[in-house]
Scaffold this motif. Structure first.
Motif, short mmCIF file in Angstrom:
data_model
loop_
_atom_site.label_atom_id
_atom_site.label_comp_id
_atom_site.label_asym_id
_atom_site.label_seq_id
_atom_site.Cartn_x
_atom_site.Cartn_y
_atom_site.Cartn_z
N VAL A 128 11.03 -7.53 19.19
CA VAL A 128 11.98 -7.75 20.28
C VAL A 128 13.09 -6.73 20.09
O VAL A 128 13.74 -6.68 19.05
CB VAL A 128 12.54 -9.19 20.28
CG1 VAL A 128 13.63 -9.32 21.35
CG2 VAL A 128 11.42 -10.18 20.54
N GLU A 142 9.99 -6.85 24.84
CA GLU A 142 9.21 -7.27 23.69
C GLU A 142 7.87 -6.56 23.69
O GLU A 142 7.41 -6.09 24.73
CB GLU A 142 9.01 -8.79 23.69
CG GLU A 142 8.23 -9.31 24.87
CD GLU A 142 8.35 -10.81 25.04
OE1 GLU A 142 8.58 -11.52 24.07
OE2 GLU A 142 8.23 -11.26 26.20
N ALA A 191 7.37 -2.10 22.85
CA ALA A 191 8.69 -2.62 23.25
C ALA A 191 9.64 -1.47 23.59
O ALA A 191 10.35 -1.52 24.58
CB ALA A 191 9.27 -3.49 22.13
#
Ligand code: ITT
Length: 205
Positions: A128, A142, A191
């Motif tokens: 994340v 994410e 991400a």
């Protein structure tokens, strides 16, 4: 346009630098900062930990910051070590453990011990990533990388749990892949690329 990648993990920093270099984005690290602060990761989700890190560092240094909270979720362990991935070795699972090896090695040994004789070896890496700028607001993305846990460690690239993680579709561990290849398939690569796309869009609005 400089962004501070606020991580204390050298392996992570190296990967962030590689990924951002493809976009011509210069990265500052915590080592470039004169005044030092530490931020404790004591939250129960990746997102909360990442937001906490990004905000603390961003508000302190007054520059745009990227912070990440990442970890490995193992299905047979109900998602553990998860947010505890970095200090998994030191969490009591019923037995006293003395650390003689380095942290990564200790984490790996502990995980292999817990998975001994377990047939379900499915796992995923989670990343994340939070972008925070004191002048504007925050954005987060994410990324996931699915795979299985090997029987024994192999390879010496990457960091953390890479020597025991076999990505889906591969017959070798993440630690045996070229750095470019890891970035292409990794939770972190996914991400960060999502994040850059959003930032590029916003800068044209
Ligand atoms: P910062 O908080 O300073 O960024 P950290 O190492 O504490 O550094 P995390 O809290 O996000 O970072 O912990 C993530 C842990 O999960 C990390 O220490 C590794 O053990 C593991 N991990 C995360 N990404 C990984 C990857 O790409 N390969 C292998 N292990 C990884």
């Amino acid at each position: 346009n400089k962004i501070l990648v606020a991580t204390t993990n050298r392996g992570k920093l190296r990967e962030f630098r590689q990924i951002f270099s493809q976009y011509g984005i210069d990265v500052l690290s915590l080592e470039d900062m004169k005044e030092k602060i530490t931020v404790e990761e004591d939250r129960e989700t990746f997102l909360e930990n990442a937001i906490k890190k990004a905000k603390r560092y961003g508000d302190f240094y007054r520059i745009p910051v990227i912070a990440e909270d990442a970890g490995l979720e193992v299905e047979a362990l109900g998602g553990y070590p998860g947010v505890y991935s970095a200090r998994f070795y030191s969490i009591d699972f019923g037995g006293k453990e003395e650390i003689k090896e380095d942290k990564d090695r200790a984490n790996i040994n502990k995980l292999l011990r817990l998975l001994k004789n377990k047939r379900n070896r499915k796992a995923r890496f989670v990343s994340v990533v939070v972008f925070y700028s004191p002048e504007s607001s925050g954005i987060w993305t994410e990324g996931y990388c699915y795979g299985t846990i090997s029987e024994k460690p192999e390879g010496d690239r990457g960091f953390g749990y890479d020597p025991i993680f076999i990505p889906e579709g591969y017959s070798k561990t993440m630690a045996q892949l070229e750095p470019e290849e890891k970035n292409r398939i990794s939770h972190r690569g996914k991400a960060v690329r999502k994040l850059v796309k959003i930032l590029q869009k916003l800068s044209f609005e």
